[in-house]
Write an enzyme that holds these catalytic residues in place. Sequence first.
Site, short mmCIF file in Angstrom:
data_model
loop_
_atom_site.label_atom_id
_atom_site.label_comp_id
_atom_site.label_asym_id
_atom_site.label_seq_id
_atom_site.Cartn_x
_atom_site.Cartn_y
_atom_site.Cartn_z
N ASP A 273 0.86 -1.19 0.00
CA ASP A 273 0.00 0.00 0.00
C ASP A 273 0.89 1.23 0.00
O ASP A 273 2.00 1.19 0.52
CB ASP A 273 -0.93 0.01 1.22
CG ASP A 273 -2.12 0.94 1.02
OD1 ASP A 273 -3.23 0.44 0.70
OD2 ASP A 273 -1.95 2.18 1.17
N CYS A 361 -13.69 0.80 -7.80
CA CYS A 361 -14.72 1.45 -6.97
C CYS A 361 -15.12 2.79 -7.57
O CYS A 361 -15.59 3.67 -6.87
CB CYS A 361 -14.23 1.59 -5.53
SG CYS A 361 -12.71 2.52 -5.37
N1 SAH Z 1 -7.99 -3.71 -0.31
C1 SAH Z 1 -8.26 -2.84 0.79
C2 SAH Z 1 -8.87 -1.52 0.38
C3 SAH Z 1 -8.05 -0.72 -0.58
S1 SAH Z 1 -8.52 0.93 -0.74
C4 SAH Z 1 -9.15 -3.56 1.78
O1 SAH Z 1 -9.56 -4.69 1.53
O2 SAH Z 1 -9.43 -2.99 2.83
C5 SAH Z 1 -7.26 1.57 -1.75
C6 SAH Z 1 -5.91 1.67 -1.11
O3 SAH Z 1 -4.98 2.13 -2.10
C7 SAH Z 1 -5.78 2.63 0.05
O4 SAH Z 1 -5.35 1.93 1.19
C8 SAH Z 1 -4.69 3.65 -0.38
O5 SAH Z 1 -3.80 3.98 0.67
C9 SAH Z 1 -3.97 2.89 -1.45
N2 SAH Z 1 -3.32 3.68 -2.49
C10 SAH Z 1 -3.76 4.79 -3.11
N3 SAH Z 1 -2.92 5.17 -4.10
C11 SAH Z 1 -1.91 4.27 -4.09
C12 SAH Z 1 -0.74 4.10 -4.87
N4 SAH Z 1 -0.44 4.94 -5.88
N5 SAH Z 1 0.06 3.06 -4.62
C13 SAH Z 1 -0.23 2.20 -3.62
N6 SAH Z 1 -1.32 2.32 -2.84
C14 SAH Z 1 -2.15 3.34 -3.08
#
Ligand code: SAH
Length: 417
Positions: A273, A361
Site C-alpha cells: 500500500d 470502486c
Molecule cells: N484492499 C483494501 C482496500 C483498498 S482501498 C481492503 O480490503 O481494505 C485503496 C488503497 O490504495 C488505500 O489503502 C490507499 O492507501 C492505497 N493507495 C492509493 N494510491 C496508491 C498508490 N499509488 N500506490 C499504492 N497504494 C495506493
Amino acid sequence: MNAEAESSTETTAPLVTAPARFPTARVILKPRKSKPFFGRHPWVLDSAIDRVEGEPVDGDAVELFSEKEKWIAHGVYNSRSRLRVRLYTWKPSEFLDQDFWRARIQQAIDLRASLGLIGSDQGTRLVFSEGDGLSGLIVDRYGDYLSIMVTGQAFAIRLPQVVEILVDSLRPRGVFVRTEKGVAQTEGISLADGLYSGVEPAGPIFITENGIRYGVDLRTGQKTGFYLDQRDNRAAVTRYLRGRRVLDMFCYSGGFALNALKHGGAREVLAIDGSERAIALAGANAQLNAIAGARFEKADGFECLSELVVTRQRFGAVILDPPKFARSRQSVADALRAYHRLNRLGVDVLEPGGILVTCSCSGHVTREDLLHMLGGVSQQTGRDIQVLEQRGAAPDHPVAASCLETEYLKCLICRVL
Ligand code: SAH
C-alpha cells in the site's frame, strides 16, 4: 465489547434551526428533462432546471415538477451544488419531516439487522446514501460506535435530527462525523470532523469480520475507518488461493491478505500500500490475529508492479483493489487507461493459470467498461482471461435500481491462462 477505557469528553450537538419540513418552493424542469425523475433517479442537476418558484433556503424541502407542471417528487434544495435538488420521495402525501427520516433510516437499519450484521463487534454500513433512499448520508457502525459520512448538504443541515434518530434506535457510545474535502466543497458543507456526540473511545475500535479481528481508527482511518464493502469478496476470493503465492496490491488494513492466509491456505502474501499508516495498521492486524506469512510493504502500486515484472517475480494470484480512478464522468477514459495499465502489469506477474482479482470502486466506470478493459489486456498480452465470478459490494451497500451509480464497486475474479 470495544473501548475498554474511555475518556469522557461529552459533547453536545450544536444548536441549529431546523430546515423547513413542508415544501417552500416549486422547482420546474426544462422541457424533455423530466424522464429520469419520473424514473426515480434522485439527482436533479442545475442544468435540468428551468425555474424555481419561491425562495428556498439551502436545505429546505421543495417539490419537483415537469415542464407541464406535473408533480414528480419531494426533494431538498441546495443552491451551492450543481446537484441542485436531491429527491427522496415520489409520494405526494409524504413530507420530509422527522417522522419521514426516522422511518427511512429505520428501514435501512432493519435490512442490516435481518442480514445479521449488527452484532456487538461487527462493522456494518447502516445507511448507504442513494442505495437506501437517503442521498447524501452514509452511516457506518463499528461495534458500539457510529461514523457518519455526510456527502450532501441536505444532511449536514439535518445532522442533529439524524443523530437523534440513530441514538434513539441504536444507543451508540459515540458518534463520529467525517466529511471528504472535495465533496464538502462542491456541496458547501462546513462540518468539523470528529466526535459529535457521546464519548471518545480510548484507542482503536476492534471489529471482527470473517473470523478475523481488525483495529479501526475512527478519527484518522481512510473513509470511515474500514472498507466494509469488500467483506464478502474477501471471503469469496479465498476459495481460489490454496497453496498460491499471493500479491495483495492496495491492501489498506490487510483484509484480503489476512483472509488469504487464514481461510484460503495461501502459501505467502506480499501486501503493498502507498500509505505508511495503512501498512502499520495491516501489520498490527496480522499480529492481533497471530497470522504469519504476510509481508506488508509501503510502495506505489504501479512502480512496485513494474519492478516485480522486471525482476521476474511471479505470483499464483494477484489482487488489485486500487482507489477510485474516475471522479467524474469526464475522467472515465483516463481512468480506463489507468485500469488497463494496472491490470496489464497484474497479468504480467501472474503465472499461467493464475488468479486475477480485479476491483474498481469508480461509480462512473461500468461493469461492461471493465470487462472491455480486460478484453484489451487479453489482446495485448496474448493470454486468455476467463471471468469466473462477477461480484459487487456486500449487501449492506444496496444498489438502487433507479440510480445505477450506486453500483460503484465491481470485483471480477478471473483465471489467466
Ligand atoms: N484492499 C483494501 C482496500 C483498498 S482501498 C481492503 O480490503 O481494505 C485503496 C488503497 O490504495 C488505500 O489503502 C490507499 O492507501 C492505497 N493507495 C492509493 N494510491 C496508491 C498508490 N499509488 N500506490 C499504492 N497504494 C495506493
